[in-house]
Design a protein around this motif. Structure first.
Motif, PDB file in Angstrom:
ATOM      1  N   GLU A  46      44.161  48.825  27.073  1.00 21.86           N
ATOM      2  CA  GLU A  46      44.837  49.408  27.949  1.00 21.86           C
ATOM      3  C   GLU A  46      43.927  50.292  29.831  1.00 21.86           C
ATOM      4  OE1 GLU A  46      46.572  53.485  26.648  1.00 21.86           O
ATOM      5  OE2 GLU A  46      47.648  51.991  24.852  1.00 21.86           O
ATOM      6  N   ALA A  47      42.810  50.194  29.158  1.00 20.22           N
ATOM      7  CA  ALA A  47      41.710  50.734  30.173  1.00 20.22           C
ATOM      8  C   ALA A  47      41.798  49.730  31.254  1.00 20.22           C
ATOM      9  CB  ALA A  47      40.327  51.491  29.833  1.00 20.22           C
ATOM     10  N   VAL A  48      41.754  48.658  30.525  1.00 18.10           N
ATOM     11  CA  VAL A  48      41.316  47.531  32.009  1.00 18.10           C
ATOM     12  C   VAL A  48      42.745  46.793  32.262  1.00 18.10           C
ATOM     13  CG1 VAL A  48      39.433  46.493  30.043  1.00 18.10           C
ATOM     14  CG2 VAL A  48      41.285  45.471  29.424  1.00 18.10           C
ATOM     15  N   ASP A  49      43.686  46.626  31.991  1.00 16.49           N
ATOM     16  CA  ASP A  49      45.154  46.889  32.096  1.00 16.49           C
ATOM     17  C   ASP A  49      45.062  46.005  32.976  1.00 16.49           C
ATOM     18  OD1 ASP A  49      47.535  45.345  31.919  1.00 16.49           O
ATOM     19  OD2 ASP A  49      48.831  47.460  31.921  1.00 16.49           O
ATOM     20  N   GLY A  50      45.620  45.564  34.143  1.00 15.48           N
ATOM     21  CA  GLY A  50      45.607  45.311  35.343  1.00 15.48           C
ATOM     22  C   GLY A  50      44.448  45.561  36.582  1.00 15.48           C
ATOM     23  N   VAL A  51      43.292  45.647  36.519  1.00 16.99           N
ATOM     24  CA  VAL A  51      41.872  45.252  37.055  1.00 16.99           C
ATOM     25  C   VAL A  51      41.438  43.960  36.929  1.00 16.99           C
ATOM     26  CG1 VAL A  51      41.686  48.105  36.437  1.00 16.99           C
ATOM     27  CG2 VAL A  51      39.990  46.705  35.296  1.00 16.99           C
ATOM     28  N   VAL A 110      35.304  55.013  45.713  1.00 16.56           N
ATOM     29  CA  VAL A 110      36.805  55.041  46.161  1.00 16.56           C
ATOM     30  C   VAL A 110      36.768  54.934  47.782  1.00 16.56           C
ATOM     31  CG1 VAL A 110      38.721  57.229  47.388  1.00 16.56           C
ATOM     32  CG2 VAL A 110      37.946  56.670  44.812  1.00 16.56           C
ATOM     33  N   ARG A 111      35.487  55.296  48.801  1.00 16.95           N
ATOM     34  CA  ARG A 111      35.451  55.290  50.291  1.00 16.95           C
ATOM     35  C   ARG A 111      35.542  53.887  50.186  1.00 16.95           C
ATOM     36  NH1 ARG A 111      31.121  59.509  48.612  1.00 16.95           N
ATOM     37  NH2 ARG A 111      29.711  58.313  48.697  1.00 16.95           N
ATOM     38  N   SER A 112      34.966  53.450  49.603  1.00 18.14           N
ATOM     39  CA  SER A 112      34.852  51.755  50.073  1.00 18.14           C
ATOM     40  C   SER A 112      36.453  51.190  50.008  1.00 18.14           C
ATOM     41  CB  SER A 112      33.515  50.898  49.683  1.00 18.14           C
ATOM     42  OG  SER A 112      33.423  50.802  48.366  1.00 18.14           O
ATOM     43  N   GLY A 113      36.816  51.798  49.610  1.00 23.02           N
ATOM     44  CA  GLY A 113      38.235  50.902  50.151  1.00 23.02           C
ATOM     45  C   GLY A 113      38.921  50.598  48.473  1.00 23.02           C
ATOM     46  N   LYS A 170      40.137  45.748  45.583  1.00 24.46           N
ATOM     47  CA  LYS A 170      39.962  45.546  44.684  1.00 24.46           C
ATOM     48  C   LYS A 170      40.607  46.853  43.482  1.00 24.46           C
ATOM     49  CE  LYS A 170      35.854  44.309  44.737  1.00 24.46           C
ATOM     50  NZ  LYS A 170      34.953  44.195  45.737  1.00 24.46           N
ATOM     51  N   LYS A 171      40.768  46.112  42.758  1.00 24.14           N
ATOM     52  CA  LYS A 171      41.661  47.138  41.563  1.00 24.14           C
ATOM     53  C   LYS A 171      40.226  47.147  40.815  1.00 24.14           C
ATOM     54  CE  LYS A 171      46.015  48.087  40.672  1.00 24.14           C
ATOM     55  NZ  LYS A 171      47.474  47.896  39.782  1.00 24.14           N
ATOM     56  N   ARG A 189      34.447  39.833  36.545  1.00 21.80           N
ATOM     57  CA  ARG A 189      33.518  40.613  36.462  1.00 21.80           C
ATOM     58  C   ARG A 189      33.396  41.914  35.472  1.00 21.80           C
ATOM     59  NH1 ARG A 189      30.852  40.487  42.374  1.00 21.80           N
ATOM     60  NH2 ARG A 189      32.284  41.922  43.318  1.00 21.80           N
ATOM     61  N   ILE A 190      32.292  42.110  34.883  1.00 26.52           N
ATOM     62  CA  ILE A 190      31.988  43.730  34.583  1.00 26.52           C
ATOM     63  C   ILE A 190      30.239  44.062  34.773  1.00 26.52           C
ATOM     64  CG2 ILE A 190      31.372  42.209  32.279  1.00 26.52           C
ATOM     65  CD1 ILE A 190      32.538  44.536  31.041  1.00 26.52           C
TER      66      ILE A 190
END
Ligand code: NAD
Length: 335
Positions: free
Chosen positions: A60-65, A23-26, A3-4, A110-111
């Motif tokens: 800008e922070a949430v773009d694409g996540v 990051v460790r969990s992919g 996921k992003k 989700r948040i």
């Protein structure tokens, strides 16, 4: 599937550890904070410095996540919380309002929101003997002690309304005093475990055995080790449970006991001096019944084991500070 995800507050204590865990969990992780992490580089795939009080910065922070772990907040220990009400209310409301609006506009799935045990009513925390702990349902009727609690409660409600009206899947954890390596350990925003580790390490390294404690030291708290907090955040985000959940330890100690534990770990004899200072509520503990029911899990690390690692890390910081003459310690705090 990878996921992003966005971690806000990724330059801070919990957000930094959380970014590393994700990051460790992919997952692919974007970290955003108004500052860089203090003690080591970010593990995020993409780390950005931005002021999230600004609506455009949030967009800008949430773009694409796909998902957001929202931890950014202007925050500190008791000394800071009890003397910066307007700043906390203003800055954190701006951050939260803009972050939820941006998440909704970008159709983020989700948040996760980091609330706090400071939302619980003051009247339920007037006694040091809090073995029973605070249950999630104790939050209402509301009477938090400080602006920090009122502001977190408001965002808890906002998370609920965005879920009901806009299908933004929100989850909320109420953190109870988190501690561990890479946490703030001096400067005025540190909490009790870090402050006590610093004071005991200073006593050990300088030979001045006096450790100052705000109040009589009989005020109680429970403290959650950082690895457990990060694991709990991950489990809560993926639990499908949407009402607020406590995320804390139920191993309650007084501040005097906390200092004794740290001194024992350090292998040093100290003398406690009780002085005037803000102490927060008299007693606070986490009731983990709902957490166990929902997650089938609760924080496994006991206080002494967590303090051992934290003390070793802080003793190294104190050694360095003493060697380089950067000793600007203000007061100690009870979170
Ligand atoms: P922290 O202060 O280390 O991290 C918060 C981060 O938010 C900081 O790095 C700070 O720079 C960042 N931030 C502040 N204002 C910002 C802005 N305008 N734009 C972008 N970033 C900004 O604190 P933490 O202990 O890691 O806490 C994380 C979250 O957990 C916070 O929401 C806090 O209220 C909550 N919480 C923590 C505890 C605890 O014991 N640590 C207890 C209860 C709740």
């Amino acid at each position: 599937m990878s996921k992003k995800v966005l971690v806000t507050g990724a330059g801070g204590f919990i957000g930094h550890h959380l970014a590393a865990r994700l990051v460790r969990s992919g997952d692919w992780v974007r970290g955003v904070d108004i500052k860089e992490p203090e003690f080591e580089g970010s593990h995020a795939d993409d780390f950005r410095v931005a002021d999230l009080r600004d609506a455009q910065a949030c967009r800008e922070a949430v773009d694409g996540v796909d998902e957001i772990y929202h931890l950014a907040a202007d925050m500190g220990g008791m000394g800071f919380i009890s003397s910066h009400h307007t700043q906390i209310l203003h800055n954190n409301s701006m951050i939260d309002l803009n972050m939820f609006a941006a998440a909704h506009s970008a159709s983020v799935q989700r948040i996760f929101y980091s609330s706090s045990a400071c939302i619980y009513p003051e009247g339920l925390q007037e006694h040091a003997d809090m073995q029973a702990g605070l249950k999630e349902s104790d939050a209402y009727p509301a009477q938090p002690q400080d602006a920090c609690g009122w502001q977190k409660l408001m965002t808890e409600r906002m998370a609920m309304y965005y879920r009901h009206e806009h299908r933004l899947e929100s989850t909320v954890a109420r953190f109870h005093n988190v501690f561990g390596p890479l946490g703030t350990w001096r400067g005025g925003r540190e909490k009790a475990p870090a402050a006590m580790c610093r004071k005991v390490a200073t006593a050990k390294l300088t030979g001045d055995a006096v450790v100052e404690i705000w109040g009589d030291g009989e005020q109680t708290r429970s403290f959650c080790y950082i690895d457990d907090c990060v694991e709990g955040i991950y489990r809560i985000m993926n639990s499908g449970h949407h009402e607020p959940l406590n995320l804390g330890s139920d191993e309650m100690v007084s501040i005097n006991q906390l200092v004794d534990l740290v001194a024992d770990i350090a292998g040093v004899q100290i003398t406690k001096r009780h002085i005037d200072g803000p102490q927060g509520v008299r007693g606070r503990n986490s009731d983990n019944t709902l957490m166990r029911d929902v997650l089938g899990w609760e924080p496994p690390t006991n206080l002494k084991a967590g303090l051992r690692v934290t003390y070793a890390w802080i003793e190294e910081r104190v050694k360095l500070a003493l060697a380089t003459d950067q000793v600007d310690y203000p007061l100690q705090h009870v979170g």
